[in-house]
Design a protein around this motif. Structure first.
Motif, mmCIF file in Angstrom:
data_model
loop_
_atom_site.group_PDB
_atom_site.id
_atom_site.type_symbol
_atom_site.label_atom_id
_atom_site.label_comp_id
_atom_site.label_asym_id
_atom_site.label_seq_id
_atom_site.Cartn_x
_atom_site.Cartn_y
_atom_site.Cartn_z
ATOM 1 N N ILE A 5 3.846 7.552 6.772
ATOM 2 C CA ILE A 5 3.115 6.808 5.890
ATOM 3 C C ILE A 5 3.156 7.709 4.761
ATOM 4 N N GLN A 6 3.726 7.005 3.516
ATOM 5 C CA GLN A 6 3.372 7.592 2.059
ATOM 6 C C GLN A 6 2.744 6.533 1.321
ATOM 7 N N PHE A 7 1.651 6.631 1.057
ATOM 8 C CA PHE A 7 0.669 5.823 0.372
ATOM 9 C C PHE A 7 1.082 5.815 -1.009
ATOM 10 N N SER A 8 0.839 4.374 -1.608
ATOM 11 C CA SER A 8 1.024 4.274 -3.019
ATOM 12 C C SER A 8 -0.193 5.097 -3.793
ATOM 13 N N ASP A 9 -0.126 4.984 -4.991
ATOM 14 C CA ASP A 9 -1.460 5.183 -6.077
ATOM 15 C C ASP A 9 -2.846 4.702 -5.128
ATOM 16 N N ALA A 10 -2.501 3.236 -5.308
ATOM 17 C CA ALA A 10 -3.470 2.478 -4.645
ATOM 18 C C ALA A 10 -3.985 2.463 -3.340
ATOM 19 N N GLY A 11 -2.686 2.956 -2.487
ATOM 20 C CA GLY A 11 -3.132 2.919 -1.018
ATOM 21 C C GLY A 11 -3.652 1.844 -0.436
ATOM 22 N N TRP A 53 0.825 -1.228 -0.116
ATOM 23 C CA TRP A 53 -0.033 0.064 0.007
ATOM 24 C C TRP A 53 0.796 1.273 0.007
ATOM 25 N N GLY A 54 2.291 1.218 0.094
ATOM 26 C CA GLY A 54 2.770 2.473 0.244
ATOM 27 C C GLY A 54 4.424 2.077 1.034
ATOM 28 N N THR A 55 4.613 3.070 1.623
ATOM 29 C CA THR A 55 5.840 2.977 2.556
ATOM 30 C C THR A 55 5.746 3.452 4.039
ATOM 31 N N ILE A 56 6.396 3.024 4.713
ATOM 32 C CA ILE A 56 6.238 3.385 6.279
ATOM 33 C C ILE A 56 7.464 3.384 6.878
ATOM 34 N N ALA A 57 7.700 4.436 7.923
ATOM 35 C CA ALA A 57 8.805 4.293 8.825
ATOM 36 C C ALA A 57 8.240 4.541 10.185
ATOM 37 N N VAL A 58 8.962 3.936 11.225
ATOM 38 C CA VAL A 58 8.487 4.007 12.433
ATOM 39 C C VAL A 58 9.460 4.582 13.350
ATOM 40 N N LEU A 59 8.689 5.501 14.090
ATOM 41 C CA LEU A 59 9.698 6.673 15.015
ATOM 42 C C LEU A 59 9.000 6.822 16.207
ATOM 43 N N SER A 60 10.001 7.702 17.256
ATOM 44 C CA SER A 60 9.091 8.067 18.346
ATOM 45 C C SER A 60 9.591 9.521 18.499
ATOM 46 N N ASP A 61 8.655 10.231 19.336
ATOM 47 C CA ASP A 61 9.065 11.286 19.544
ATOM 48 C C ASP A 61 9.804 11.872 20.872
ATOM 49 N N PRO A 62 10.288 12.777 21.398
ATOM 50 C CA PRO A 62 11.191 13.089 22.373
ATOM 51 C C PRO A 62 10.488 12.892 23.897
ATOM 52 N N PHE A 63 9.248 12.434 23.784
ATOM 53 C CA PHE A 63 8.741 12.081 24.980
ATOM 54 C C PHE A 63 8.092 10.575 24.948
ATOM 55 N N GLY A 64 8.574 9.783 24.157
ATOM 56 C CA GLY A 64 8.419 8.335 24.189
ATOM 57 C C GLY A 64 6.982 7.847 23.595
ATOM 58 N N HIS A 65 6.431 9.000 22.739
ATOM 59 C CA HIS A 65 5.476 8.516 22.061
ATOM 60 C C HIS A 65 5.645 7.702 20.540
#
Length: 138
Positions: free
Chosen positions: A126-132, A109-121
């Motif tokens: 997400i960047q969707f492909s044309d089809a999503g 469905w596209g590309t994904i990266a997993v991160l956290s903010d400076p507060f632990g969240h």
């Protein structure tokens, strides 16, 4: 009588309101809306308002005795930021202070990266492909 929800808001507890304002405005190009007293800030520019709520680490989170902890934590509710250019969004978020936990990965469905903010969240870019998500419909 039925009630239909037509919108929602997102509230996010943070231990340092000033630092959270800097992070979320820099990482996601949000802008300050209203300051709701000394402990709450409305951020605008996304599809729904994001309210940053100052709550100290160790303060009561529930009546059952749970306390807030801003170490990296997992929760089934998190923010997915849909972006047009995941490489640029990733660079911006990391420059603002996000921690990259899983690099960009390709999905049907596209590309994904997993991160956290400076507060632990945790959050995802997400960047969707044309089809999503339609790429997953059977």
């Amino acid at each position: 009588m039925n009630s239909v929800t037509t919108s929602f808001i997102v509230n996010l507890d943070v231990p340092d309101l000033a630092a959270a304002e800097i992070f979320y405005t820099a990482a996601f190009d949000l802008r300050v809306g209203r300051r709701l007293g000394p402990g709450a800030l409305e951020l605008l520019g996304g599809p729904t308002p994001l309210y940053l709520l100052q709550n100290d680490a160790g303060s009561a989170a529930t009546e059952d005795g749970d306390v807030r902890d801003y170490e990296r934590h997992w929760t089934p509710v998190h923010l997915d930021w849909v972006v047009a250019d995941i490489d640029a969004a990733l660079a911006r978020a990391v420059a603002a202070g996000a921690a990259l936990e899983r690099p960009i990965r390709e999905r049907r469905w596209g590309t994904i990266a997993v991160l956290s903010d400076p507060f632990g969240h945790g959050f995802c870019l997400i960047q969707f492909s044309d089809a999503g998500y339609d790429a997953l419909v059977e």
